[in-house]
Design an enzyme around this catalytic site. Structure first.
Site, mmCIF file in Angstrom:
data_model
loop_
_atom_site.group_PDB
_atom_site.id
_atom_site.type_symbol
_atom_site.label_atom_id
_atom_site.label_comp_id
_atom_site.label_asym_id
_atom_site.label_seq_id
_atom_site.Cartn_x
_atom_site.Cartn_y
_atom_site.Cartn_z
ATOM 1 N N TRP A 1 -45.639 50.749 57.965
ATOM 2 C CA TRP A 1 -45.963 50.641 56.531
ATOM 3 C C TRP A 1 -47.201 49.740 56.406
ATOM 4 C CZ3 TRP A 1 -43.969 46.557 52.801
ATOM 5 C CH2 TRP A 1 -44.220 46.928 51.481
ATOM 6 N N ASP B 1 -36.678 45.716 59.293
ATOM 7 C CA ASP B 1 -36.962 46.049 57.897
ATOM 8 C C ASP B 1 -36.143 47.299 57.563
ATOM 9 O OD1 ASP B 1 -37.980 46.689 55.432
ATOM 10 O OD2 ASP B 1 -40.052 46.984 56.100
ATOM 11 N N ALA C 1 -35.227 49.582 54.446
ATOM 12 C CA ALA C 1 -35.536 49.829 53.028
ATOM 13 C C ALA C 1 -34.981 51.156 52.527
ATOM 14 C CB ALA C 1 -37.052 49.796 52.823
ATOM 15 N N LYS D 1 -34.832 51.652 46.740
ATOM 16 C CA LYS D 1 -34.697 53.102 46.874
ATOM 17 C C LYS D 1 -33.242 53.534 46.757
ATOM 18 C CE LYS D 1 -38.712 51.985 48.589
ATOM 19 N NZ LYS D 1 -40.095 52.349 48.635
#
Ligand code: LMR
Length: 394
Positions: free
Chosen positions: A127, A208, A210, A243
């Protein structure tokens, strides 16, 4: 003073969002920013969020500050959601943050305080905001190979070879599931190999996560991070609710620091609270409170999980349909990886020029590295995209 400021490079994802808005074509297709969209192109408020908001409106009697690390009920609920029973609760220091990005930022600041000589190893690609924040904080970074452009899968040998060059004390940033931007994920045996390498070399994982619930399901998507947390001496985790609860603008995330040594828990927790105080004092509460209400209420939770599952299965269908349409049009299996990828994103493997052709000639917007947001498609646009991909020579 302000005359000293220099223009900042535009964030490619956010820039594309604006370009899409400015495009007057009615039939344009947005596969850019990572926001879930239903078949009509809307990003709905999830049913359980609406219901929890109604309950909260009735029941909330104060807007006074919570704790510096946020509401403890939110931390308990999120530790359980992400880590299950892989570790004990008193092994995890946790602090609410403004979104997953806030958790990444706070995690990096924690690393800079605790391990000033560490280099952060990032997947290539990752990202774009990961390297951007790391560079801004002045932390050294290196890349490890991750994506194999030829197969559309993980270049696992390359990954292990590159991580083999890290020094003891370095940090490895891993995507918990639904790798952004590629959609290519580690298998559980591969997670186990990465853990063994990190143990041998004295590296610390920073995971991470997400998109939990967008790939193979809430439990399966957390299997890698749970294995890491239970087997590594220390693990840093940044989790986002943007999300999977669809609460992007509420900025709801959490930073967790897991340690096998429970004696460190108190001081770690105090450092997370300290970092919140230095950066913004108290983290936002509204989204966090909705999340903990949903996770601790059987009916709300069941409804949330059911809707999340509909979202996940819808994206899987779109993937499969796109892969089979491309197989039909190209007469080859070369796009089969799209059906194997998981989560919101897939990297198509197109050149920047081909991505530009898709935008200019077909009104199809994807990130310049050919990352597509699969949720931007619907039954009508899948064949349009497939046709444009073939016509653009991809
Ligand atoms: C994305 O990757 O598109 C999302 O995580 C949104 C963002 O902030 O970049």
């Amino acid at each position: 003073m302000l005359t000293n400021l220099k223009p900042q490079p535009a964030d490619k994802i956010l820039q594309l969002m604006q370009m899409f808005k400015d495009d007057p074509r009615d039939d344009k297709i947005d596969l850019g920013v990572g926001v879930y969209k239903d078949a009509s192109g809307n990003t709905p408020v999830m049913r359980a969020i609406k219901a929890a908001e109604k309950q909260l409106w009735e029941a909330e009697t104060t807007k006074a500050y919570t704790g510096l690390a946020g509401d403890p009920a939110y931390a308990d609920a999120m530790v359980a959601l992400v880590l299950g029973t892989s570790v004990e609760r008193d092994q995890v220091a946790a602090a609410a943050t403004p979104g997953g990005t806030g958790a990444i930022r706070q995690g990096l600041e924690l690393i800079r305080m605790a391990a000033p000589d560490a280099t952060i190893w990032l997947s290539n690609p990752t990202w774009p905001n990961h390297p951007s924040i790391i560079k801004y904080l002045g932390i050294p970074m290196q890349e490890y190979r991750y994506f194999d452009n030829e197969t559309g899968g993980v270049d696992f040998d390359g990954m292990l070879e590159d991580l083999g060059k890290a020094k003891a004390g370095d940090i490895v940033l891993l995507h918990g599931c639904c790798h952004n931007p590629t959609g290519a994920n580690l298998t559980l045996p591969q997670w186990a190999e990465v853990i063994a390498l990190m143990q041998d070399m004295g590296l610390t994982p920073f995971v991470d996560i997400a998109y939990q619930g967008f790939g193979d399901g809430l439990e399966d998507d957390a299997a890698g991070v749970r294995m890491v947390a239970s087997e590594m001496p220390e693990t840093i985790i940044a989790a986002s609710c943007s999300k999977n609860f669809g609460i992007y603008r509420e900025r709801t995330g959490i930073l967790m620091a897991v340690g096998q040594d429970k004696a460190l828990h108190k001081v770690t927790q105090a450092n997370l609270a300290f970092l919140n105080r230095q950066n913004y004092s108290f983290p936002p509460d509204h989204g966090a409170r909705l999340v903990s209400m949903i996770l601790t209420d059987d009916a709300l939770r069941a409804d949330w999980q059911a809707e999340l599952e509909e979202v996940r299965l819808g994206m899987l269908d779109l993937r499969k349909n796109l892969a089979s349409e491309l197989q039909r049009l190209s007469g080859s299996d070369r796009f089969g990886f799209l059906g194997q990828h998981r989560g919101m994103f897939s990297r198509l493997g197109a050149t920047p020029e081909q991505v530009e052709t898709l935008r200019r000639d077909h009104g199809i917007y994807m990130i310049g590295d050919s990352r597509m947001n699969i949720a931007g498609l619907n039954a009508k646009t899948v064949p349009i995209l497939a046709d444009a991909i073939i016509k653009s020579g991809i």
